[in-house]
Enzyme design. Sequence first.
Site, PDB file in Angstrom:
ATOM      1  N   LYS A  60      11.861 -14.899 -11.878  1.00  9.00           N
ATOM      2  CA  LYS A  60      11.549 -13.790 -12.801  1.00  9.00           C
ATOM      3  C   LYS A  60      10.476 -14.213 -13.782  1.00  9.00           C
ATOM      4  CE  LYS A  60      12.751 -11.139 -11.231  1.00  9.00           C
ATOM      5  NZ  LYS A  60      13.529 -10.969 -10.039  1.00  9.00           N
TER       6      LYS A  60
ATOM      7  N   CYS B 294       0.855  -1.181   0.000  1.00  8.49           N
ATOM      8  CA  CYS B 294       0.000   0.000   0.000  1.00  8.49           C
ATOM      9  C   CYS B 294       0.896   1.237   0.000  1.00  8.49           C
ATOM     10  CB  CYS B 294      -0.941   0.099   1.195  1.00  8.49           C
ATOM     11  SG  CYS B 294      -2.090  -1.258   1.326  1.00  8.49           S
TER      12      CYS B 294
ATOM     13  N   ARG C  76       3.629  -0.293  -5.077  1.00  8.50           N
ATOM     14  CA  ARG C  76       3.382  -0.860  -3.749  1.00  8.50           C
ATOM     15  C   ARG C  76       2.056  -1.619  -3.663  1.00  8.50           C
ATOM     16  NH1 ARG C  76       6.752   1.550   0.059  1.00  8.50           N
ATOM     17  NH2 ARG C  76       5.359   0.876   1.710  1.00  8.50           N
TER      18      ARG C  76
ATOM     19  N   HIS D 249      17.071 -36.785  -9.179  1.00  6.30           N
ATOM     20  CA  HIS D 249      16.381 -37.349  -8.016  1.00  6.30           C
ATOM     21  C   HIS D 249      14.885 -37.033  -8.044  1.00  6.30           C
ATOM     22  CE1 HIS D 249      20.214 -38.489  -6.368  1.00  6.30           C
ATOM     23  NE2 HIS D 249      20.656 -37.257  -6.599  1.00  6.30           N
TER      24      HIS D 249
ATOM     25  N   GLU E  91      16.727 -17.596  -9.414  1.00  6.22           N
ATOM     26  CA  GLU E  91      16.316 -16.228  -9.718  1.00  6.22           C
ATOM     27  C   GLU E  91      15.685 -16.156 -11.115  1.00  6.22           C
ATOM     28  OE1 GLU E  91      15.684 -13.692  -8.210  1.00  6.22           O
ATOM     29  OE2 GLU E  91      15.824 -12.044  -9.621  1.00  6.22           O
TER      30      GLU E  91
ATOM     31  N   TRP F 225      -2.809  -2.660  -1.609  1.00  7.92           N
ATOM     32  CA  TRP F 225      -2.513  -4.072  -1.827  1.00  7.92           C
ATOM     33  C   TRP F 225      -3.324  -4.791  -0.764  1.00  7.92           C
ATOM     34  CZ3 TRP F 225      -0.265  -8.296   0.710  1.00  7.92           C
ATOM     35  CH2 TRP F 225       0.112  -9.354  -0.126  1.00  7.92           C
TER      36      TRP F 225
ATOM     37  N   ASN G 169      -1.213   2.225   5.652  1.00  8.50           N
ATOM     38  CA  ASN G 169      -0.366   1.149   5.114  1.00  8.50           C
ATOM     39  C   ASN G 169       0.109   0.330   6.305  1.00  8.50           C
ATOM     40  OD1 ASN G 169       3.110   1.181   4.071  1.00  8.50           O
ATOM     41  ND2 ASN G 169       1.634  -0.455   3.865  1.00  8.50           N
ATOM     42  N   GLY G 170      -0.180  -0.971   6.294  1.00  8.62           N
ATOM     43  CA  GLY G 170       0.231  -1.834   7.407  1.00  8.62           C
ATOM     44  C   GLY G 170      -0.899  -2.780   7.759  1.00  8.62           C
TER      45      GLY G 170
ATOM     46  N   LYS H  64       5.780  -4.270  -4.623  1.00 10.50           N
ATOM     47  CA  LYS H  64       7.234  -4.147  -4.542  1.00 10.50           C
ATOM     48  C   LYS H  64       7.729  -4.209  -3.102  1.00 10.50           C
ATOM     49  CE  LYS H  64      11.105  -2.942  -6.723  1.00 10.50           C
ATOM     50  NZ  LYS H  64      11.568  -4.169  -7.343  1.00 10.50           N
TER      51      LYS H  64
ATOM     52  N   GLU I  81       6.937 -14.670 -12.008  1.00 12.77           N
ATOM     53  CA  GLU I  81       6.227 -13.503 -11.499  1.00 12.77           C
ATOM     54  C   GLU I  81       5.693 -12.574 -12.574  1.00 12.77           C
ATOM     55  OE1 GLU I  81       8.592 -11.180  -8.786  1.00 12.77           O
ATOM     56  OE2 GLU I  81      10.373 -11.407  -9.998  1.00 12.77           O
TER      57      GLU I  81
HETATM   58  C1  F6R Z   1      11.093 -10.473  -6.978  1.00 18.43           C
HETATM   59  C2  F6R Z   1      11.055  -9.513  -5.918  1.00 18.43           C
HETATM   60  C3  F6R Z   1      10.733  -9.986  -4.535  1.00 18.43           C
HETATM   61  C4  F6R Z   1      11.593  -9.237  -3.509  1.00 18.43           C
HETATM   62  C5  F6R Z   1      11.160  -9.609  -2.088  1.00 18.43           C
HETATM   63  C6  F6R Z   1      12.044  -8.963  -1.049  1.00 18.43           C
HETATM   64  O1  F6R Z   1      11.408  -9.893  -8.204  1.00 18.43           O
HETATM   65  O2  F6R Z   1      11.263  -8.352  -6.129  1.00 18.43           O
HETATM   66  O3  F6R Z   1      10.885 -11.361  -4.423  1.00 18.43           O
HETATM   67  O4  F6R Z   1      12.929  -9.562  -3.724  1.00 18.43           O
HETATM   68  O5  F6R Z   1       9.837  -9.211  -1.884  1.00 18.43           O
HETATM   69  O6  F6R Z   1      12.013  -7.583  -1.149  1.00 18.43           O
HETATM   70  P1  F6R Z   1      13.141  -6.668  -0.524  1.00 18.43           P
HETATM   71  O7  F6R Z   1      14.406  -6.954  -1.241  1.00 18.43           O
HETATM   72  O8  F6R Z   1      12.658  -5.276  -0.749  1.00 18.43           O
HETATM   73  O9  F6R Z   1      13.229  -7.030   0.927  1.00 18.43           O
END
Ligand code: F6R
Length: 614
Positions: free
Chosen positions: A491, A2, A27, A510, A487, A75, A101-102, A609, A494
């Site tokens: 990517k 949020c 956010r 395995h 990773e 969010w 937010n929270g 994010k 998501e």
């Molecule tokens: C994936 C992504 C998330 C963040 C995760 C941690 O592309 O961005 O998996 O890496 O939410 O976020 P931070 O690094 O802000 O603690």
Amino acid sequence: MCGIVGYIGNGNVYDVLIKGLHRLEYRGYDSAGVAMVSPEGKLKIYKARGKVENLEQYCKDKDLSGCVGIAHTRWATHGEPSDLNAHPHYSDDGRLALVHNGTIENYKVLKDALTQHGCKFHSETDTEVLVQLIEYIKVKNDCSLVDAVREALKQVVGAYAIAVLEKDNPDQIIAARKSSPLVIGIGEDEMFLASDATPFVEYTNEAVYLKDEEVAIIRRGEPLKIVSLENEESAIDVKTLEMGISQLEKGGYPHFMLKEIFEQPSTLLDCIRGRVVEGGRRIMLNGVQDNKEKFLGEKRIVIVACGTSWHAALLGKYLIQDMCRLPVEVEYASEFRYSNPVLDPSDLVIAISQSGETADTLAAIQIARGMGAFVYGISNVVGSSIPRATDSGTYIHVGPEIGVASTKAFTGQVMVLTMLAVSIAQLRGTMTSEQIAQIGSCILRIPRLVEDVLKLAPAIERLSLIYTYARNFLYLGRGYSYPVALEGALKLKEISYIHAEGYPAAEMKHGPIALIDAEMPSVIIAPDDHLYEKIVNNVQQVKARGGSIIAIVTEGDTVIRNIADHVLEVPRVPECLTPIITSIPLQLLSYYIAINKGKNVDMPRNLAKSVTVE
Ligand code: F6R
């Protein structure tokens, strides 16, 4: 998650708020809303489900006049995304509006008590409890809004960044925070508040970061005042923002994600600037030399992080073990915090977070510090909560990352971890000066080499067309390439919503090998490192089962080239630096596949994010 924005001043309130919401949309984008009070004391609240553009559409024929306002992009946590659950929420008597937010953990208890006092609730959110509680206290105690906010927050358990507007007092906004970020921008005859500084960076570069359990009184024509929940006045610590407006725009790219992928030569340059000195013979990272005894005395390192930052953490383990000969454990912050961890003052904990706000990572830091461990933080957002909650640390300096899928922050984190591992090795004497100089000089060349990797983009775009409609992907790697495989798979998942799994290549036999058939492509990260011969076998195993293979190899590779269906060649670098180079083609592959599928890569569904909830 949020995002909240607030504005008081002589500018166009609605425009400032909407522009601010767009900046904070990373956010959360389940719904958006604004509340404004007009000079004659009319409180107007407009909300719409979905992205900020839906709110703009909804507001087209509305009265948008106002001299003060607050806004929110959501969010969803408590209650589905809907117009009703959208913020701002208002008190029963329609005098107060609030954005939050929270999460309020004891909202049920508070809601039941308020209901008994005759309060009527209109939404399913935890937030509505806050605004009703503030109004209830205000009426009962016949007190000012700020006093009611302080009293209400004393009863609240949970995390909050809030802004409250009062119909009868159009010259003020009351704001407060605990465990969710809130920053106040101080302009000339105007003030802003927001979850981060991006909504107001074009108006002012003076910012005040609110601390936990502080309440800000933002009044027209008066200096900012901050008090504690106990009403003790706090000193105002004004910081100068380093961020520029151009960093918040797409700069000609169709998406922030693509811009951020292509920015990596310069973000990596910023990341290493001033840290790799004497032509690579020495590395100086903030917080290492000045805490020498901690880095020399530790018996074990524990790294905590979430998501992409956790993948960087796993690389940190390989780097530190290799270079410093120290045992390293890597934990998901969300698991660590509830795992009854065993730590003592001889442990060093490293916490990694791009946003610096991830709730689980913050909680893990508090637990570790509570047990006497020294905590070193690695973050991107200057002034965010994690750098303030740790004993020491450093920034990755890659600039604001707006695309929800992390790209440049990942390579920045890996670069900082590489420099950290070398710095610790320097102190501990576990690497020779020749070894340090070899890696240091190569670090200096990385930005240039990343430029070369990015030249693969047109080939990757063509390749993406072949695999756009695959339903599953396997990503395989060994050693330093295993976290890269994780990773790469994340990517793809998501942003394109294709199921993908990252696996250690040798572990495949395995179990996951059963999945391989002509319909299941494997992306194999196979640079020329000490496990190359081993991964060649794994490539053969996939091929023998009819699976198609996209391989990331070192330039000049001849063996895998003859087995794989497609190869992408990357420049040769020392093994410990391969993850930075090999992760970039995977970012591009995910991007192009998602674009081919018509997905919104900058705002993938269900994601946000900054994850400030558990
Ligand atoms: C994936 C992504 C998330 C963040 C995760 C941690 O592309 O961005 O998996 O890496 O939410 O976020 P931070 O690094 O802000 O603690």
